[in-house]
Design a protein around this motif. Structure first.
Motif, PDB file in Angstrom:
ATOM      1  N   ILE A 154      23.360  43.791  22.918  1.00  0.00           N
ATOM      2  CA  ILE A 154      24.171  44.825  22.527  1.00  0.00           C
ATOM      3  C   ILE A 154      25.559  44.580  23.478  1.00  0.00           C
ATOM      4  O   ILE A 154      25.512  44.795  24.600  1.00  0.00           O
ATOM      5  N   VAL A 155      26.647  44.449  22.844  1.00  0.00           N
ATOM      6  CA  VAL A 155      27.963  44.085  23.489  1.00  0.00           C
ATOM      7  C   VAL A 155      28.797  45.252  23.403  1.00  0.00           C
ATOM      8  O   VAL A 155      28.751  45.943  22.266  1.00  0.00           O
ATOM      9  N   PRO A 156      29.503  45.613  24.449  1.00  0.00           N
ATOM     10  CA  PRO A 156      30.374  46.780  24.266  1.00  0.00           C
ATOM     11  C   PRO A 156      31.333  46.559  23.664  1.00  0.00           C
ATOM     12  O   PRO A 156      32.141  45.600  23.533  1.00  0.00           O
ATOM     13  N   ASP A 157      31.963  47.687  22.772  1.00  0.00           N
ATOM     14  CA  ASP A 157      33.150  47.362  22.126  1.00  0.00           C
ATOM     15  C   ASP A 157      34.454  47.008  23.424  1.00  0.00           C
ATOM     16  O   ASP A 157      34.569  47.599  24.567  1.00  0.00           O
ATOM     17  N   GLY A 158      35.105  45.901  22.939  1.00  0.00           N
ATOM     18  CA  GLY A 158      36.136  45.536  23.990  1.00  0.00           C
ATOM     19  C   GLY A 158      35.664  44.188  24.779  1.00  0.00           C
ATOM     20  O   GLY A 158      36.116  43.730  25.495  1.00  0.00           O
ATOM     21  N   GLY A 159      34.167  44.090  24.684  1.00  0.00           N
ATOM     22  CA  GLY A 159      33.500  42.768  25.276  1.00  0.00           C
ATOM     23  C   GLY A 159      32.873  43.021  26.630  1.00  0.00           C
ATOM     24  O   GLY A 159      33.205  44.335  27.172  1.00  0.00           O
ATOM     25  N   GLU A 160      32.055  42.336  27.234  1.00  0.00           N
ATOM     26  CA  GLU A 160      31.371  42.414  28.371  1.00  0.00           C
ATOM     27  C   GLU A 160      32.349  41.900  29.622  1.00  0.00           C
ATOM     28  O   GLU A 160      33.245  41.163  29.258  1.00  0.00           O
ATOM     29  N   LEU A 161      31.942  42.451  30.485  1.00  0.00           N
ATOM     30  CA  LEU A 161      32.643  42.271  31.727  1.00  0.00           C
ATOM     31  C   LEU A 161      31.760  41.126  32.455  1.00  0.00           C
ATOM     32  O   LEU A 161      30.504  41.211  32.593  1.00  0.00           O
ATOM     33  N   ASN A 162      32.413  39.889  33.046  1.00  0.00           N
ATOM     34  CA  ASN A 162      31.536  39.000  33.519  1.00  0.00           C
ATOM     35  C   ASN A 162      31.992  38.493  34.811  1.00  0.00           C
ATOM     36  O   ASN A 162      33.163  39.093  35.296  1.00  0.00           O
ATOM     37  N   GLU A 163      31.189  37.745  35.793  1.00  0.00           N
ATOM     38  CA  GLU A 163      31.442  37.850  37.076  1.00  0.00           C
ATOM     39  C   GLU A 163      32.803  37.064  37.538  1.00  0.00           C
ATOM     40  O   GLU A 163      33.315  36.280  36.426  1.00  0.00           O
ATOM     41  N   GLY A 164      33.704  37.522  38.208  1.00  0.00           N
ATOM     42  CA  GLY A 164      35.028  36.973  38.286  1.00  0.00           C
ATOM     43  C   GLY A 164      36.149  37.653  37.619  1.00  0.00           C
ATOM     44  O   GLY A 164      37.480  37.567  37.680  1.00  0.00           O
ATOM     45  N   ASP A 165      35.733  38.597  36.595  1.00  0.00           N
ATOM     46  CA  ASP A 165      36.679  39.092  35.830  1.00  0.00           C
ATOM     47  C   ASP A 165      37.395  40.351  36.779  1.00  0.00           C
ATOM     48  O   ASP A 165      36.777  41.001  37.463  1.00  0.00           O
ATOM     49  N   GLU A 166      38.818  40.806  36.810  1.00  0.00           N
ATOM     50  CA  GLU A 166      39.458  41.461  37.264  1.00  0.00           C
ATOM     51  C   GLU A 166      39.576  42.533  36.383  1.00  0.00           C
ATOM     52  O   GLU A 166      39.964  42.267  35.052  1.00  0.00           O
ATOM     53  N   VAL A 167      39.606  43.832  36.686  1.00  0.00           N
ATOM     54  CA  VAL A 167      39.495  45.044  36.023  1.00  0.00           C
ATOM     55  C   VAL A 167      40.075  46.280  36.552  1.00  0.00           C
ATOM     56  O   VAL A 167      39.881  46.622  37.772  1.00  0.00           O
ATOM     57  N   ILE A 168      40.676  47.028  35.895  1.00  0.00           N
ATOM     58  CA  ILE A 168      40.968  48.545  36.069  1.00  0.00           C
ATOM     59  C   ILE A 168      40.096  49.398  35.432  1.00  0.00           C
ATOM     60  O   ILE A 168      40.074  49.492  34.157  1.00  0.00           O
ATOM     61  N   LEU A 169      39.181  50.120  36.170  1.00  0.00           N
ATOM     62  CA  LEU A 169      38.171  50.882  35.505  1.00  0.00           C
ATOM     63  C   LEU A 169      38.371  52.498  35.628  1.00  0.00           C
ATOM     64  O   LEU A 169      38.718  52.805  36.924  1.00  0.00           O
ATOM     65  N   PHE A 170      37.980  53.192  34.693  1.00  0.00           N
ATOM     66  CA  PHE A 170      38.015  54.654  34.846  1.00  0.00           C
ATOM     67  C   PHE A 170      36.550  55.070  34.618  1.00  0.00           C
ATOM     68  O   PHE A 170      36.204  54.787  33.673  1.00  0.00           O
ATOM     69  N   THR A 171      35.930  55.853  35.656  1.00  0.00           N
ATOM     70  CA  THR A 171      34.520  56.035  35.346  1.00  0.00           C
ATOM     71  C   THR A 171      34.390  57.706  35.903  1.00  0.00           C
ATOM     72  O   THR A 171      35.290  57.936  36.604  1.00  0.00           O
ATOM     73  N   ASN A 172      33.167  58.178  35.548  1.00  0.00           N
ATOM     74  CA  ASN A 172      32.752  59.579  35.913  1.00  0.00           C
ATOM     75  C   ASN A 172      32.061  59.429  37.132  1.00  0.00           C
ATOM     76  O   ASN A 172      31.918  58.353  37.445  1.00  0.00           O
ATOM     77  N   HIS A 173      31.302  60.532  37.654  1.00  0.00           N
ATOM     78  CA  HIS A 173      30.782  60.533  38.853  1.00  0.00           C
ATOM     79  C   HIS A 173      29.549  59.663  38.812  1.00  0.00           C
ATOM     80  O   HIS A 173      29.160  59.112  39.954  1.00  0.00           O
ATOM     81  N   VAL A 174      28.805  58.995  37.548  1.00  0.00           N
ATOM     82  CA  VAL A 174      27.842  58.474  37.702  1.00  0.00           C
ATOM     83  C   VAL A 174      28.088  56.973  37.401  1.00  0.00           C
ATOM     84  O   VAL A 174      27.083  56.131  37.073  1.00  0.00           O
TER      85      VAL A 174
END
Length: 212
Positions: A154-174
Protein backbone atom coordinates in the motif's frame (compact mmCIF):
# COMPACT_ATOMS: atom_id res chain seq x y z
CA UNK A 1 19.29 -43.20 -26.96
CA UNK A 2 17.09 -43.91 -23.95
CA UNK A 3 19.85 -42.63 -21.68
CA UNK A 4 19.89 -39.27 -23.54
CA UNK A 5 16.14 -38.89 -23.07
CA UNK A 6 16.49 -39.53 -19.34
CA UNK A 7 19.23 -36.91 -19.03
CA UNK A 8 17.17 -34.40 -21.02
CA UNK A 9 14.11 -35.06 -18.82
CA UNK A 10 16.19 -34.66 -15.65
CA UNK A 11 17.64 -31.34 -16.81
CA UNK A 12 14.16 -30.11 -17.75
CA UNK A 13 12.84 -31.05 -14.30
CA UNK A 14 15.71 -29.24 -12.54
CA UNK A 15 15.18 -26.15 -14.71
CA UNK A 16 11.43 -26.16 -14.01
CA UNK A 17 12.04 -26.48 -10.28
CA UNK A 18 14.55 -23.62 -10.42
CA UNK A 19 12.08 -21.35 -12.20
CA UNK A 20 9.34 -22.31 -9.71
CA UNK A 21 11.55 -21.49 -6.72
CA UNK A 22 12.58 -18.16 -8.27
CA UNK A 23 8.96 -17.28 -9.04
CA UNK A 24 7.97 -18.13 -5.50
CA UNK A 25 10.71 -15.89 -4.14
CA UNK A 26 9.67 -12.98 -6.34
CA UNK A 27 6.02 -13.31 -5.36
CA UNK A 28 6.98 -13.54 -1.68
CA UNK A 29 9.07 -10.39 -2.01
CA UNK A 30 7.57 -6.99 -2.81
CA UNK A 31 8.42 -7.18 -6.54
CA UNK A 32 5.21 -8.86 -7.68
CA UNK A 33 2.89 -8.00 -4.79
CA UNK A 34 -0.36 -6.31 -5.81
CA UNK A 35 0.00 -2.58 -5.14
CA UNK A 36 -2.75 -0.15 -4.21
CA UNK A 37 -2.67 3.53 -3.30
CA UNK A 38 -3.43 4.63 0.24
CA UNK A 39 -6.57 6.75 0.19
CA UNK A 40 -7.35 9.44 2.77
CA UNK A 41 -8.99 12.84 2.80
CA UNK A 42 -7.36 15.84 4.49
CA UNK A 43 -8.11 19.55 4.73
CA UNK A 44 -6.71 21.38 1.72
CA UNK A 45 -4.02 23.51 3.37
CA UNK A 46 -1.83 26.22 1.90
CA UNK A 47 1.85 26.25 2.89
CA UNK A 48 1.10 29.11 5.28
CA UNK A 49 -1.70 27.12 6.93
CA UNK A 50 0.45 23.97 7.12
CA UNK A 51 3.25 25.88 8.80
CA UNK A 52 0.82 26.92 11.53
CA UNK A 53 -0.99 23.60 12.16
CA UNK A 54 2.14 21.40 12.06
CA UNK A 55 3.94 20.67 15.32
CA UNK A 56 7.14 19.78 13.47
CA UNK A 57 8.58 21.08 10.21
CA UNK A 58 11.99 19.79 9.17
CA UNK A 59 14.25 19.56 6.17
CA UNK A 60 15.92 16.18 6.36
CA UNK A 61 17.29 13.07 4.69
CA UNK A 62 15.75 9.61 4.96
CA UNK A 63 18.04 7.27 6.88
CA UNK A 64 15.94 4.11 6.86
CA UNK A 65 12.52 2.59 6.30
CA UNK A 66 11.21 0.65 9.28
CA UNK A 67 8.61 -2.06 9.71
CA UNK A 68 4.97 -1.64 8.74
CA UNK A 69 2.74 -1.23 11.77
CA UNK A 70 -0.98 -1.96 12.05
CA UNK A 71 -2.80 0.49 14.31
CA UNK A 72 -6.36 0.12 15.56
CA UNK A 73 -8.46 3.29 15.44
CA UNK A 74 -11.48 2.94 17.67
CA UNK A 75 -14.79 4.45 16.62
CA UNK A 76 -18.22 4.56 18.24
CA UNK A 77 -20.71 2.17 16.70
CA UNK A 78 -23.47 3.94 14.81
CA UNK A 79 -26.08 2.74 17.24
CA UNK A 80 -28.98 5.16 17.78
CA UNK A 81 -29.97 3.40 21.00
CA UNK A 82 -26.53 4.00 22.53
CA UNK A 83 -26.72 7.67 21.67
CA UNK A 84 -30.31 8.16 22.78
CA UNK A 85 -29.64 6.46 26.12
CA UNK A 86 -26.77 8.83 26.92
CA UNK A 87 -27.72 11.95 28.88
CA UNK A 88 -25.88 14.21 26.42
CA UNK A 89 -24.56 13.01 23.10
CA UNK A 90 -21.59 15.39 23.19
CA UNK A 91 -20.39 14.14 26.56
CA UNK A 92 -20.99 10.43 26.02
CA UNK A 93 -17.90 8.49 27.10
CA UNK A 94 -17.07 5.27 25.26
CA UNK A 95 -15.99 2.21 27.19
CA UNK A 96 -13.37 0.61 24.93
CA UNK A 97 -13.66 -2.67 26.85
CA UNK A 98 -17.25 -3.12 25.69
CA UNK A 99 -17.51 -4.52 22.18
CA UNK A 100 -21.13 -3.43 21.92
CA UNK A 101 -20.07 0.23 22.18
CA UNK A 102 -17.10 0.45 19.83
CA UNK A 103 -15.76 -0.79 16.55
CA UNK A 104 -12.41 -0.11 14.94
CA UNK A 105 -10.64 0.21 11.64
CA UNK A 106 -7.07 -0.88 11.00
CA UNK A 107 -4.65 1.72 9.72
CA UNK A 108 -1.24 0.84 8.31
CA UNK A 109 1.82 3.03 8.55
CA UNK A 110 5.56 2.63 8.14
CA UNK A 111 8.12 4.26 10.42
CA UNK A 112 10.53 6.41 8.40
CA UNK A 113 13.68 7.60 10.17
CA UNK A 114 14.68 11.06 8.93
CA UNK A 115 17.99 12.71 9.81
CA UNK A 116 17.33 16.42 10.30
CA UNK A 117 19.41 18.76 8.14
CA UNK A 118 17.56 21.96 9.11
CA UNK A 119 14.94 22.18 11.89
CA UNK A 120 12.26 24.75 11.06
CA UNK A 121 9.68 24.10 13.77
CA UNK A 122 10.04 21.63 16.66
CA UNK A 123 7.33 20.70 19.15
CA UNK A 124 5.25 23.68 18.12
CA UNK A 125 8.08 26.20 18.52
CA UNK A 126 10.14 28.06 15.94
CA UNK A 127 13.58 26.50 15.46
CA UNK A 128 15.36 29.46 13.92
CA UNK A 129 19.00 30.49 13.78
CA UNK A 130 20.93 29.37 16.83
CA UNK A 131 18.53 26.55 17.64
CA UNK A 132 20.46 23.64 19.11
CA UNK A 133 19.11 20.12 18.78
CA UNK A 134 19.66 17.46 21.41
CA UNK A 135 20.94 14.06 20.25
CA UNK A 136 17.36 12.72 20.37
CA UNK A 137 16.09 15.61 18.25
CA UNK A 138 18.60 15.07 15.44
CA UNK A 139 16.38 12.34 13.99
CA UNK A 140 12.63 12.51 13.56
CA UNK A 141 10.32 9.51 13.11
CA UNK A 142 7.74 10.03 10.40
CA UNK A 143 4.76 7.66 10.19
CA UNK A 144 4.28 7.21 6.46
CA UNK A 145 0.85 6.09 5.31
CA UNK A 146 0.63 2.51 4.06
CA UNK A 147 3.34 -0.14 3.88
CA UNK A 148 3.74 -3.83 3.15
CA UNK A 149 1.66 -6.73 4.39
CA UNK A 150 2.26 -10.40 3.59
CA UNK A 151 0.27 -10.18 0.36
CA UNK A 152 -0.05 -6.49 -0.48
CA UNK A 153 1.82 -3.20 -0.90
CA UNK A 154 0.00 0.00 0.00
CA UNK A 155 1.78 3.13 -1.23
CA UNK A 156 0.98 6.65 -0.07
CA UNK A 157 -0.41 9.22 -2.48
CA UNK A 158 2.69 10.95 -3.82
CA UNK A 159 4.89 7.86 -3.49
CA UNK A 160 7.06 6.31 -0.81
CA UNK A 161 10.10 7.84 0.82
CA UNK A 162 13.25 5.80 0.36
CA UNK A 163 16.69 5.82 1.92
CA UNK A 164 18.66 8.84 0.71
CA UNK A 165 15.61 10.94 -0.23
CA UNK A 166 15.68 14.55 0.94
CA UNK A 167 12.37 16.00 2.06
CA UNK A 168 10.63 18.85 3.83
CA UNK A 169 8.16 17.29 6.27
CA UNK A 170 5.20 18.75 8.11
CA UNK A 171 3.97 16.46 10.91
CA UNK A 172 1.81 16.54 14.01
CA UNK A 173 3.08 15.65 17.49
CA UNK A 174 2.89 11.88 16.82
CA UNK A 175 4.72 12.02 13.49
CA UNK A 176 1.78 11.82 11.08
CA UNK A 177 1.30 14.15 8.13
CA UNK A 178 -1.57 15.55 6.05
CA UNK A 179 -0.91 13.56 2.90
CA UNK A 180 1.31 14.55 -0.03
CA UNK A 181 0.77 18.29 0.54
CA UNK A 182 2.91 17.94 3.68
CA UNK A 183 5.65 15.68 2.28
CA UNK A 184 7.70 17.75 -0.17
CA UNK A 185 10.59 15.94 -1.81
CA UNK A 186 13.75 17.92 -2.48
CA UNK A 187 15.47 17.10 -5.78
CA UNK A 188 18.73 18.84 -6.73
CA UNK A 189 17.95 21.66 -4.29
CA UNK A 190 14.47 22.26 -5.72
CA UNK A 191 11.08 21.73 -4.04
CA UNK A 192 7.62 21.63 -5.62
CA UNK A 193 4.47 22.27 -3.61
CA UNK A 194 1.10 20.59 -4.30
CA UNK A 195 0.32 23.20 -6.98
CA UNK A 196 3.57 22.58 -8.83
CA UNK A 197 5.16 25.85 -7.71
CA UNK A 198 8.94 25.49 -7.67
CA UNK A 199 11.09 26.77 -4.79
CA UNK A 200 14.76 26.70 -4.00
CA UNK A 201 14.99 24.73 -0.75
CA UNK A 202 16.69 27.56 1.15
CA UNK A 203 14.12 30.03 -0.19
CA UNK A 204 11.26 27.82 1.02
CA UNK A 205 12.82 27.34 4.46
CA UNK A 206 13.11 31.12 4.78
CA UNK A 207 9.48 31.57 3.76
CA UNK A 208 8.27 28.96 6.24
CA UNK A 209 10.20 30.67 9.03
CA UNK A 210 8.35 33.88 8.17
CA UNK A 211 4.96 32.09 8.06
CA UNK A 212 5.17 30.33 11.44
Amino acid sequence: MKRNKKVTYTLFTISFLGISILSGFLVASSIFKPTIEYSATYPNYTLDELSKVADNIVYGKVEARGETVSEKIYLPKTNNELISNSSEQSSYNLDFTKQEEVTYVEDLYTDISVKIITPIKMDGKIAGAGYRMTMEEQTILYKEEGGETENLRIVPDGGELNEGDEVILFTNHVGKSWGPQSVLKVIDGAVYDKNGTKYNVEELISRLNDDI
